[in-house]
Write an enzyme that holds these catalytic residues in place. Sequence first.
Site, PDB file in Angstrom:
ATOM      1  N   ASP A  63       0.407   7.378   4.342  1.00 49.06           N
ATOM      2  CA  ASP A  63       0.102   6.666   3.112  1.00 49.06           C
ATOM      3  C   ASP A  63       1.339   5.835   2.747  1.00 49.06           C
ATOM      4  O   ASP A  63       2.427   6.097   3.266  1.00 49.06           O
ATOM      5  CB  ASP A  63      -0.208   7.709   2.028  1.00 49.06           C
ATOM      6  CG  ASP A  63      -0.246   7.112   0.644  1.00 49.06           C
ATOM      7  OD1 ASP A  63      -1.033   6.183   0.440  1.00 49.06           O
ATOM      8  OD2 ASP A  63       0.513   7.580  -0.231  1.00 49.06           O
ATOM      9  N   ASP A 104       2.211   4.049  -0.905  1.00 46.75           N
ATOM     10  CA  ASP A 104       2.793   4.208  -2.238  1.00 46.75           C
ATOM     11  C   ASP A 104       3.125   5.666  -2.548  1.00 46.75           C
ATOM     12  O   ASP A 104       2.262   6.538  -2.458  1.00 46.75           O
ATOM     13  CB  ASP A 104       1.814   3.685  -3.308  1.00 46.75           C
ATOM     14  CG  ASP A 104       1.635   2.185  -3.239  1.00 46.75           C
ATOM     15  OD1 ASP A 104       2.640   1.473  -3.294  1.00 46.75           O
ATOM     16  OD2 ASP A 104       0.484   1.727  -3.112  1.00 46.75           O
ATOM     17  N   GLU A 123      -6.789   9.503 -12.197  1.00 46.25           N
ATOM     18  CA  GLU A 123      -6.467   9.703 -10.775  1.00 46.25           C
ATOM     19  C   GLU A 123      -5.690  10.998 -10.559  1.00 46.25           C
ATOM     20  O   GLU A 123      -5.962  11.748  -9.619  1.00 46.25           O
ATOM     21  CB  GLU A 123      -5.654   8.513 -10.238  1.00 46.25           C
ATOM     22  CG  GLU A 123      -5.319   8.686  -8.761  1.00 46.25           C
ATOM     23  CD  GLU A 123      -4.264   7.715  -8.217  1.00 46.25           C
ATOM     24  OE1 GLU A 123      -4.105   6.621  -8.755  1.00 46.25           O
ATOM     25  OE2 GLU A 123      -3.601   8.090  -7.233  1.00 46.25           O
ATOM     26  N   SER A 181      -3.319   2.600   3.452  1.00 48.96           N
ATOM     27  CA  SER A 181      -3.047   2.562   2.019  1.00 48.96           C
ATOM     28  C   SER A 181      -4.220   2.023   1.211  1.00 48.96           C
ATOM     29  O   SER A 181      -4.897   1.086   1.622  1.00 48.96           O
ATOM     30  CB  SER A 181      -1.816   1.679   1.775  1.00 48.96           C
ATOM     31  OG  SER A 181      -1.672   1.402   0.404  1.00 48.96           O
ATOM     32  N   ALA A 182      -4.401   2.598   0.038  1.00 50.85           N
ATOM     33  CA  ALA A 182      -5.367   2.078  -0.924  1.00 50.85           C
ATOM     34  C   ALA A 182      -4.736   0.958  -1.754  1.00 50.85           C
ATOM     35  O   ALA A 182      -5.351   0.431  -2.668  1.00 50.85           O
ATOM     36  CB  ALA A 182      -5.851   3.198  -1.837  1.00 50.85           C
ATOM     37  N   LYS A 187     -10.531   7.037   1.695  1.00 53.64           N
ATOM     38  CA  LYS A 187      -9.806   6.698   2.921  1.00 53.64           C
ATOM     39  C   LYS A 187     -10.531   7.244   4.155  1.00 53.64           C
ATOM     40  O   LYS A 187     -10.523   6.625   5.208  1.00 53.64           O
ATOM     41  CB  LYS A 187      -8.377   7.242   2.864  1.00 53.64           C
ATOM     42  CG  LYS A 187      -7.482   6.449   1.942  1.00 53.64           C
ATOM     43  CD  LYS A 187      -6.057   6.944   1.974  1.00 53.64           C
ATOM     44  CE  LYS A 187      -5.127   5.948   1.305  1.00 53.64           C
ATOM     45  NZ  LYS A 187      -3.731   6.413   1.312  1.00 53.64           N
ATOM     46  N   ASP A 241       0.753  11.610  -0.387  1.00 50.91           N
ATOM     47  CA  ASP A 241       1.148  12.226  -1.660  1.00 50.91           C
ATOM     48  C   ASP A 241      -0.073  12.640  -2.466  1.00 50.91           C
ATOM     49  O   ASP A 241       0.053  13.225  -3.534  1.00 50.91           O
ATOM     50  CB  ASP A 241       2.012  11.272  -2.508  1.00 50.91           C
ATOM     51  CG  ASP A 241       1.228  10.124  -3.101  1.00 50.91           C
ATOM     52  OD1 ASP A 241       0.617   9.371  -2.320  1.00 50.91           O
ATOM     53  OD2 ASP A 241       1.199   9.987  -4.340  1.00 50.91           O
TER      54      ASP A 241
HETATM   55  P1  TMP Z   1      -1.651   4.389  -1.979  1.00 50.52           P
HETATM   56  O1  TMP Z   1      -2.932   4.772  -1.308  1.00 50.52           O
HETATM   57  O2  TMP Z   1      -0.800   3.513  -1.078  1.00 50.52           O
HETATM   58  O3  TMP Z   1      -0.889   5.591  -2.441  1.00 50.52           O
HETATM   59  O4  TMP Z   1      -1.970   3.404  -3.269  1.00 50.52           O
HETATM   60  C1  TMP Z   1      -2.782   3.716  -4.349  1.00 50.52           C
HETATM   61  C2  TMP Z   1      -2.131   3.600  -5.710  1.00 50.52           C
HETATM   62  O5  TMP Z   1      -2.339   2.312  -6.323  1.00 50.52           O
HETATM   63  C3  TMP Z   1      -2.740   4.587  -6.692  1.00 50.52           C
HETATM   64  O6  TMP Z   1      -1.807   5.561  -7.108  1.00 50.52           O
HETATM   65  C4  TMP Z   1      -3.168   3.768  -7.888  1.00 50.52           C
HETATM   66  C5  TMP Z   1      -2.440   2.469  -7.739  1.00 50.52           C
HETATM   67  N1  TMP Z   1      -3.118   1.322  -8.392  1.00 50.52           N
HETATM   68  C6  TMP Z   1      -2.412   0.595  -9.373  1.00 50.52           C
HETATM   69  O7  TMP Z   1      -1.266   0.913  -9.679  1.00 50.52           O
HETATM   70  N2  TMP Z   1      -3.017  -0.484  -9.960  1.00 50.52           N
HETATM   71  C7  TMP Z   1      -4.293  -0.895  -9.649  1.00 50.52           C
HETATM   72  O8  TMP Z   1      -4.789  -1.887 -10.189  1.00 50.52           O
HETATM   73  C8  TMP Z   1      -5.006  -0.122  -8.658  1.00 50.52           C
HETATM   74  C9  TMP Z   1      -6.413  -0.505  -8.302  1.00 50.52           C
HETATM   75  C10 TMP Z   1      -4.368   0.948  -8.060  1.00 50.52           C
HETATM   76 MG    MG Z   2       0.170   7.341  -2.385  1.00 46.36          MG
END
Ligand code: TMP
Ligand code: MG
Length: 320
Positions: free
Chosen positions: A60, A62, A104, A172-173, A222, A262
Site C-alpha cells: 500500500d 499512503d 474509514e 493504492s486507493a 482492493k 496500514d
Molecule cells: P491508500 O490506499 O494509498 O492508503 O490511500 C487511501 C487514503 O486516501 C485513505 O486513507 C483516504 C484518503 N483519501 C483522502 O485523503 N481524500 C480523498 O478525497 C479520498 C477519496 C481519499
Molecule cells: Mg494506506
Amino acid sequence: YRARSITSSKMDQQTLNVKSPNIANPSRISNIVVGNLDELAKKKAAIRAAGMSSLQVIADFDMTLTKYMVEGRRGQSTHALLSQGSTDYDRKRQELFDIYYPMEISPNIPVEEKTKLMETWWGKSHGLLVEGGLNIENIRQSVEKGTVGFREGIADLFEILDGEGVPLLIFSAGLADIIEEILRQKLHRTFPNIRVVSNRMNFDKDGNLTGFIGKTIHVLNKNEHALEMAAPLHDEEGHSVGSNGNGSSFIKGRKNVILLGDHLGDLGMSDGVAYDNRISVGFLNENVENWLDTYRRAFDIVVLNDGTLDCVVELIQELR
Ligand code: TMP
Ligand code: MG
C-alpha cells in the site's frame, strides 16, 4: 503510544523492541509486535527454501510506504495533498474528508456499510477533481508543497528489492499520478522493478484532467481489482509511461508474497495471487488501543509508533 503499555496489557502478544541495524540512531528503534512467532518462522523457512525468484512484494502507499507524521504534522495522503488550483474545490474535498475519514478508521461500522460509504466518498471526491479542473502542473506543485515523506528505510528497501530482482507492486486507493510524482521528486533514481496500481487520471493534450481510467479503487475494494491496471513506472529513458503495462505478467509465477499495509482492507491486495506463502506486515498508526488485537491476528508482523521499514529490509535479508 508507549511499548510499555502494550507489554503490560492483558494480551499475550510478544512485543519485541527490535533494534534496527542503525543502532546509533535511537529514533530508528521501532516497536514490532508478532502475534505468532512459530507461524512466522514457518513462513520464513518456506519462502527461503523457494528462493528469491519466488518472491514479490505488494505494498500500500499512503501511511504504509509514507509516514503518518511528517516533521510534527499529520502526513497527507495523495488525495489530501492535491491542490487543484481552486480553493473552493479544495475546500469541498476537505469537507468530504472531515465527514468520511472518521468513518474509514472507525472500528464500529460493519464492512458492507463502510464499503458503500467509501464508494460514495471516492466518487464524490473524483467528481470534484474533474468538475473543478486540475492540470498536470498542479500535481507537480502540490507534491513539492505537500506534507509527505517516505518512512525511513525506504531507500534500503527499494535497493534490496532491485538488487534481488524482486518486483514491488504499489497498490493504492490514492492517485497513481501523484504517487509517481512523489517517487520522481523524492528518490534519487528510478526503479524498473516497481509498478503502480492505483486510480489513474486521464488528461487532454493541454494537460487538463478529463476523467479517471478504469474502475475506482477505494480502501475496501482492493481485493476486487485485477492487475491489468498496472503500468510500468518509467520507460527505459526514465519517462513516466501510461497505463498500458500488465501487472499480471510482471509478477507471474511468483508464489510467495510479502504484503505491506496500514489498513485491514490492504490484506485484500494479494487476493489476485494464488500464493503459497504470504507474510503480511501491518503499520498500525492510530486508534492503537482499539485496533491492536485485531491487527496482531490479521497481520504476521505489526509495526507501531510510525516505525521504520527496517524490519521489512531485515526480513528480506533473512529470506535470501
Ligand atoms: P491508500 O490506499 O494509498 O492508503 O490511500 C487511501 C487514503 O486516501 C485513505 O486513507 C483516504 C484518503 N483519501 C483522502 O485523503 N481524500 C480523498 O478525497 C479520498 C477519496 C481519499
Ligand atoms: Mg494506506
